[in-house]
Design a protein around this motif. Structure first.
Motif, PDB file in Angstrom:
ATOM      1  N   ARG A  15     -17.418   2.415  10.822  1.00 39.43           N
ATOM      2  CA  ARG A  15     -16.899   3.339   9.805  1.00 39.43           C
ATOM      3  C   ARG A  15     -15.488   2.943   9.378  1.00 39.43           C
ATOM      4  NH1 ARG A  15     -15.845   9.713  10.907  1.00 39.43           N
ATOM      5  NH2 ARG A  15     -14.957  10.194   8.891  1.00 39.43           N
ATOM      6  N   ARG A  16     -14.704   2.443  10.324  1.00 40.38           N
ATOM      7  CA  ARG A  16     -13.346   1.987  10.004  1.00 40.38           C
ATOM      8  C   ARG A  16     -13.341   0.573   9.439  1.00 40.38           C
ATOM      9  NH1 ARG A  16     -11.923   3.571  15.516  1.00 40.38           N
ATOM     10  NH2 ARG A  16     -12.083   1.356  15.838  1.00 40.38           N
ATOM     11  N   ALA A  17     -14.205  -0.290   9.969  1.00 41.01           N
ATOM     12  CA  ALA A  17     -14.136  -1.708   9.641  1.00 41.01           C
ATOM     13  C   ALA A  17     -14.747  -2.053   8.282  1.00 41.01           C
ATOM     14  CB  ALA A  17     -14.820  -2.526  10.735  1.00 41.01           C
ATOM     15  N   VAL A  18     -15.844  -1.417   7.916  1.00 37.13           N
ATOM     16  CA  VAL A  18     -16.564  -1.813   6.696  1.00 37.13           C
ATOM     17  C   VAL A  18     -15.696  -1.691   5.440  1.00 37.13           C
ATOM     18  CG1 VAL A  18     -18.521  -1.244   5.198  1.00 37.13           C
ATOM     19  CG2 VAL A  18     -18.861  -1.528   7.655  1.00 37.13           C
ATOM     20  N   PRO A  19     -14.935  -0.593   5.233  1.00 39.03           N
ATOM     21  CA  PRO A  19     -14.068  -0.565   4.047  1.00 39.03           C
ATOM     22  C   PRO A  19     -13.046  -1.707   4.027  1.00 39.03           C
ATOM     23  CG  PRO A  19     -14.306   1.638   4.926  1.00 39.03           C
ATOM     24  CD  PRO A  19     -14.929   0.703   5.919  1.00 39.03           C
ATOM     25  N   ALA A  20     -12.543  -2.090   5.195  1.00 39.97           N
ATOM     26  CA  ALA A  20     -11.610  -3.223   5.256  1.00 39.97           C
ATOM     27  C   ALA A  20     -12.316  -4.522   4.895  1.00 39.97           C
ATOM     28  CB  ALA A  20     -10.989  -3.325   6.655  1.00 39.97           C
ATOM     29  N   TRP A  21     -13.549  -4.677   5.356  1.00 39.35           N
ATOM     30  CA  TRP A  21     -14.317  -5.879   5.012  1.00 39.35           C
ATOM     31  C   TRP A  21     -14.554  -5.949   3.509  1.00 39.35           C
ATOM     32  CZ3 TRP A  21     -18.761  -5.134   9.074  1.00 39.35           C
ATOM     33  CH2 TRP A  21     -18.259  -5.369  10.360  1.00 39.35           C
ATOM     34  N   LEU A  22     -14.922  -4.822   2.906  1.00 44.13           N
ATOM     35  CA  LEU A  22     -15.228  -4.799   1.477  1.00 44.13           C
ATOM     36  C   LEU A  22     -14.010  -5.139   0.619  1.00 44.13           C
ATOM     37  CD1 LEU A  22     -17.536  -1.655   1.322  1.00 44.13           C
ATOM     38  CD2 LEU A  22     -18.234  -4.055   1.202  1.00 44.13           C
ATOM     39  N   SER A  23     -12.808  -4.911   1.161  1.00 42.69           N
ATOM     40  CA  SER A  23     -11.578  -5.233   0.445  1.00 42.69           C
ATOM     41  C   SER A  23     -11.069  -6.633   0.753  1.00 42.69           C
ATOM     42  CB  SER A  23     -10.484  -4.216   0.808  1.00 42.69           C
ATOM     43  OG  SER A  23     -10.888  -2.928   0.440  1.00 42.69           O
ATOM     44  N   ALA A  24     -11.716  -7.317   1.678  1.00 45.30           N
ATOM     45  CA  ALA A  24     -11.278  -8.650   2.101  1.00 45.30           C
ATOM     46  C   ALA A  24     -11.608  -9.687   1.038  1.00 45.30           C
ATOM     47  CB  ALA A  24     -11.947  -9.009   3.419  1.00 45.30           C
ATOM     48  N   PRO A  25     -10.880 -10.808   1.025  1.00 47.88           N
ATOM     49  CA  PRO A  25     -11.112 -11.864   0.030  1.00 47.88           C
ATOM     50  C   PRO A  25     -12.550 -12.395  -0.004  1.00 47.88           C
ATOM     51  CG  PRO A  25      -9.078 -12.289   1.217  1.00 47.88           C
ATOM     52  CD  PRO A  25      -9.738 -11.119   1.888  1.00 47.88           C
ATOM     53  N   ALA A  26     -13.235 -12.414   1.129  1.00 48.98           N
ATOM     54  CA  ALA A  26     -14.599 -12.940   1.165  1.00 48.98           C
ATOM     55  C   ALA A  26     -15.560 -12.097   0.324  1.00 48.98           C
ATOM     56  CB  ALA A  26     -15.099 -12.996   2.601  1.00 48.98           C
ATOM     57  N   PHE A  27     -15.304 -10.788   0.237  1.00 47.62           N
ATOM     58  CA  PHE A  27     -16.194  -9.893  -0.485  1.00 47.62           C
ATOM     59  C   PHE A  27     -15.743  -9.645  -1.927  1.00 47.62           C
ATOM     60  CE2 PHE A  27     -17.373  -8.996   3.857  1.00 47.62           C
ATOM     61  CZ  PHE A  27     -18.725  -8.730   3.787  1.00 47.62           C
ATOM     62  N   ARG A  28     -14.545 -10.050  -2.296  1.00 47.75           N
ATOM     63  CA  ARG A  28     -14.035  -9.761  -3.646  1.00 47.75           C
ATOM     64  C   ARG A  28     -14.897 -10.311  -4.777  1.00 47.75           C
ATOM     65  NH1 ARG A  28      -8.026 -10.888  -2.209  1.00 47.75           N
ATOM     66  NH2 ARG A  28      -7.678  -9.110  -0.864  1.00 47.75           N
TER      67      ARG A  28
END
Length: 177
Positions: free
Chosen positions: A136-149
């Motif tokens: 729940r905490r990590a997924v929003p950070a992943w979605l904002s990471a350069p790999a997902f942009r």
């Protein structure tokens, strides 16, 4: 009659490995190592290394450096009321961070390639011990990471009828022709 050989895509291979790990071999049979099913795929299709969940101080600093785009109010309202279709769903319940990251990356990559615009990512609300869930905490950070942009345009918490704080609406970028 020729025999057809199907090759799994990287995303399908990740999903198959997640399912295969839960299977138990029959009596008298040995387990097959599911990590080596099929030929190796080049580095270009491997998901990028995952982003570690940040400490609160680091997360606050990151917010000031890169603000993730939230969904606009009209779109959020249409999604929550069902007037805008959710074209895909992925459930990350019970997965480790590495498994969840790989599954999420491959799912979003396939959805983006398929022209899907809105998906629902179910993270769950967390453990019963009172703390926030890791995913729940990590997924929003992943979605904002350069790999997902290149894949993700924006994301926001889902409405109560779609999982509330245990799920996220994700708007994918339009695939370029």
């Amino acid at each position: 009659m020729s025999r057809r050989i199907d090759r799994l895509s990287e995303g399908d291979r990740v999903l198959w490995n997640l399912v295969a790990r839960t299977a138990k071999p029959l009596k008298g049979k040995t387990a097959i190592d599911s990590r080596h099913t099929g030929p190796d795929v080049g580095d270009e299709t491997k998901p990028p290394p995952r982003v570690q969940a940040m400490a609160p101080a680091a997360a606050e600093k990151a917010k000031t450096q890169h603000v993730s785009h939230a969904l606009d109010e009209p779109t959020l309202e249409k999604l929550s009321k069902g007037r805008l279709p959710i074209e895909g769903r992925v459930d990350l319940h019970g997965l480790t961070q590495d498994e969840a990251y790989s599954l999420l990356f491959s799912f979003l990559h396939r959805a983006h390639a398929g022209g899907i615009r809105y998906v629902l990512v179910i993270t769950g609300k967390g453990s019963s011990s009172g703390g926030d869930g890791v995913l729940r905490r990590a997924v929003p950070a992943w979605l904002s990471a350069p790999a997902f942009r290149p894949l993700v345009s924006s994301h926001d918490h889902a409405a109560r009828n779609h999982g509330g704080s245990g799920a996220l609406y994700v708007r994918l970028r339009r695939a370029r022709p």
